[in-house]
Design a protein around this motif. Structure first.
Motif, PDB file in Angstrom:
ATOM      1  N   LEU A   1       0.833  -1.192   0.000  1.00  0.00           N
ATOM      2  CA  LEU A   1       0.000   0.000   0.000  1.00  0.00           C
ATOM      3  C   LEU A   1       0.874   1.251   0.000  1.00  0.00           C
ATOM      4  N   GLY A   2       0.554   2.190  -0.888  1.00  0.00           N
ATOM      5  CA  GLY A   2       1.286   3.440  -0.961  1.00  0.00           C
ATOM      6  C   GLY A   2       2.441   3.432  -1.944  1.00  0.00           C
ATOM      7  N   TYR A   3       2.710   2.289  -2.568  1.00  0.00           N
ATOM      8  CA  TYR A   3       3.813   2.187  -3.529  1.00  0.00           C
ATOM      9  C   TYR A   3       3.265   2.139  -4.956  1.00  0.00           C
ATOM     10  N   GLU A   4       4.068   2.641  -5.875  1.00  0.00           N
ATOM     11  CA  GLU A   4       3.710   2.640  -7.281  1.00  0.00           C
ATOM     12  C   GLU A   4       4.817   1.956  -8.068  1.00  0.00           C
ATOM     13  N   VAL A   5       4.467   0.980  -8.885  1.00  0.00           N
ATOM     14  CA  VAL A   5       5.452   0.206  -9.628  1.00  0.00           C
ATOM     15  C   VAL A   5       6.006   1.013 -10.803  1.00  0.00           C
ATOM     16  N   VAL A   6       7.310   0.938 -11.001  1.00  0.00           N
ATOM     17  CA  VAL A   6       7.934   1.482 -12.213  1.00  0.00           C
ATOM     18  C   VAL A   6       7.758   0.406 -13.274  1.00  0.00           C
ATOM     19  N   ASP A   7       6.631   0.448 -13.965  1.00  0.00           N
ATOM     20  CA  ASP A   7       6.251  -0.680 -14.819  1.00  0.00           C
ATOM     21  C   ASP A   7       6.588  -0.501 -16.290  1.00  0.00           C
TER      22      ASP A   7
END
Length: 258
Positions: free
Chosen positions: A107-113
């Motif tokens: 929760l609170g993280y965003e993937v460098v996708d």
């Protein structure tokens, strides 16, 4: 729907295909899904077509079927300002994820996708592990703000630079080797610093596939060398792309949005 869901019945020679999703507040919510028959069917206005799986394969839901008709998903995000939240401008933490081990993003993280060229930003060449970075965000005045990143080639006896901490485990507790599965036996760890002497906080981290001629956007700086001075190609010596990290520092005059 509360987790992975098998989207079709398996026919001979078909793969099991699962739909996965995540919740968060850093991007506008998805408001609508659409199904597109055949790869040539036009994508409706304001929709984004899901063209690749998390492993980089074509994302046709009908792959391997005897009918041969491609079926793709497309989604539309809300553009209502009240449903979107401002993303804090600086990076507070960076973690490593193995998409093959778990699809759960903390929760609170965003993937460098995606890379700067729009490709899936997988860091290693192994088929058994798909290593990605994920970032959490904070305000520029927050003492958690990350001010530097480095690559440490542990297999070459390198040490983290002064003021840096190694990101040596995944959220699952497994080793966070960015080059896991490499035939050359590489062991590469990410290190981060929050020491203000390294400069302004980082606003973004990206992945560049140099062999694909991807160009860094204005304001980004590539991590060219490892902590010990070696070429900082995460995938060097293995099959696959030439993988480099890059970052952009926070500028008070630049507004960051989801």
């Amino acid at each position: 729907m509360s987790g992975p869901h098998d989207v079709h019945r398996k026919e001979p020679h078909q793969h099991d295909i699962f739909l996965v999703f995540r919740r968060g507040v850093t991007r506008p919510p998805i408001m609508d899904l659409n199904v597109l028959f055949t790869a040539l069917e036009p994508v409706p206005e304001n929709f984004t077509k899901v063209t690749e799986s998390v492993g980089g394969r074509p994302a046709s839901l009908n792959a391997g079927s005897a009918t041969g008709r491609d079926i793709y998903l497309a989604y539309r995000r809300s553009n209502h300002p009240a449903l979107s939240r401002r993303r804090p401008p600086c990076i507070a933490d960076v973690i490593v994820l193995n998409a093959n081990e778990s699809h759960d993003v903390p929760l609170g993280y965003e993937v460098v996708d995606k890379t700067f060229g729009g490709r899936f930003a997988k860091l290693n060449s192994s088929r058994g592990a798909h290593m990605y970075l994920a970032c959490a965000f904070c305000e520029a005045s927050d003492p958690r703000a990350v001010t530097g990143i480095a690559l440490v080639f542990v297999d070459k006896k390198e040490q983290a630079p002064s003021g840096f901490q190694l990101v040596d485990t995944l959220p699952t507790g497994q080793p966070a080797n960015l080059a896991v599965g490499a035939a050359t036996g590489r062991n590469i760890l990410l290190a981060i610093s929050r020491d203000p002497r390294y400069g302004a906080p980082l606003a973004d981290i990206g992945v560049q596939f140099k062999d694909c001629k991807e160009v860094l956007p204005v304001g980004y700086e590539a991590v060219q060398r490892s902590a010990g001075g070696d070429l900082a190609d995460i995938n060097r010596g293995s099959a696959g792309h030439s993988v480099f990290l890059a970052f952009r520092r926070h500028s008070p005059t630049v507004t960051t949005s989801a």
